[in-house]
Write a protein that holds these residues in place. Structure first.
Motif, mmCIF file in Angstrom:
data_model
loop_
_atom_site.group_PDB
_atom_site.id
_atom_site.type_symbol
_atom_site.label_atom_id
_atom_site.label_comp_id
_atom_site.label_asym_id
_atom_site.label_seq_id
_atom_site.Cartn_x
_atom_site.Cartn_y
_atom_site.Cartn_z
ATOM 1 N N LEU A 1 39.784 35.184 47.294
ATOM 2 C CA LEU A 1 39.112 36.382 46.768
ATOM 3 C C LEU A 1 37.731 36.571 47.398
ATOM 4 N N ASN A 2 37.050 35.455 47.696
ATOM 5 C CA ASN A 2 35.751 35.565 48.369
ATOM 6 C C ASN A 2 35.909 36.110 49.781
ATOM 7 N N SER B 1 40.230 31.352 44.533
ATOM 8 C CA SER B 1 38.858 31.875 44.540
ATOM 9 C C SER B 1 38.326 31.990 45.964
ATOM 10 N N ILE B 2 38.727 31.064 46.838
ATOM 11 C CA ILE B 2 38.308 31.182 48.239
ATOM 12 C C ILE B 2 38.933 32.445 48.848
#
Lengths: 94, 197
Positions: A53-54, A50-51
């Protein structure tokens, strides 16, 4: 099936809060009927993903995909040019 | 605190990629494989990502913030920071299972000595470092117990009592090792109900 569903709610002071409303982890819900006893820490992988993708965002992810596509095709073409290789499959690749 | 989606502002990016240094090819991908809708990703600067996740991390309860969380056998136990340092030494960190034996003598020596220390401390005939994680060790333990019971004609001892508050891998490992799992209910305080046993 999502591994976890998080619900949004408010606490007694009206402040926003989040709570885990469903966790489908097999060892928790099926216990001795689980098909596996392994419970390795996938949360760490999910957090790093998720990091990533951010950081990349939609634009970055698309650029990564395009670069992968062009570089894979460049490599395939250069290998074919040597006459020492041939394509095994004809389908699209990226 | 805000969600990272609420920190998003159109046009912000946090990445840098190397320039494409090969000629572009025609994009030949079946159209049904190409996404037509937008991805709902936040658009943030790198500093925003870093600050967001550091802020989240600071909300974690941990040994550095006043306590320790004794669940799980591998990731959540108290590991002194010094252990992280030792495990991060290049010689250990960069090892690969397919490496030649003569290049991993240091690691083998360390494991051999650890084995001997554990044998001496526990008084066992031997120990194994084979299990790679908690649930793996749990299963190995159950298999050793089953083998012991079998070799000593205790085959009728085929049940394992597990509190319903025990971690789910406990009954799962026992069942995988061929035991019948008997669950014991918790009492109103969430503890094992001794009367039920």
């Amino acid at each position: 099936m999502p591994g976890r569903i998080i619900g949004e709610t408010v606490d007694k002071d009206g402040k926003r809060g989040f709570v885990m409303v469903l966790q489908t982890r097999e060892q928790h819900i099926r216990r001795e009927r689980s098909t596996s006893n392994i419970c390795s820490n996938q949360a760490h992988n999910a957090l790093l993903a998720s990091i990533y993708l951010n950081v990349m965002g939609e634009k970055g992810l698309k650029e990564v995909a395009l670069q992968c596509y062009h570089k894979a095709h460049y490599l395939a073409n250069k290998l074919l040019e040597t006459d020492k290789f041939e394509m095994v499959y004809q389908g699209p690749f990226f | 605190m805000k969600l990272i989606f609420e920190k998003s502002s159109k046009g912000r990016t946090a990445y840098t990629l190397p320039k494409l240094d090969v000629p572009e090819s025609n994009i030949d991908i079946p159209t049904h494989l190409i996404r037509k809708t937008h991805l709902n990703f936040p658009e943030v600067y790198e500093t925003e990502v870093v600050r967001h996740y550091n802020e989240l991390a600071s909300l974690n309860y941990s040994v550095d913030r006043g306590g320790f969380y004794p669940l799980g056998s591998c990731t959540m136990k108290y590991n002194p920071v010094l252990n992280e340092e030792a495990a991060s030494l290049e010689g250990f960190k960069m090892l690969h299972p397919y490496q030649e034996e003569e290049t991993i003598q240091g690691a083998l020596e360390l494991m051999y000595e650890l084995q001997n220390f554990l044998v001496e401390i526990t008084g066992m005939d031997n120990i194994t470092l084979q299990p790679a994680a908690g649930a793996h060790g749990e299963l190995t333990g159950m298999l050793i117990i089953r083998k012991y019971l079998h070799d000593n004609n205790f085959n009728h001892k085929n049940e394992v009592i597990v509190p319903d508050s025990a971690h789910g891998t406990n009954p799962a490992s026992a069942a995988m090792a061929g035991f019948k799992v008997i669950e014991v209910k918790s009492n109103s305080e969430g503890r094992v109900d001794l009367k039920k046993i």
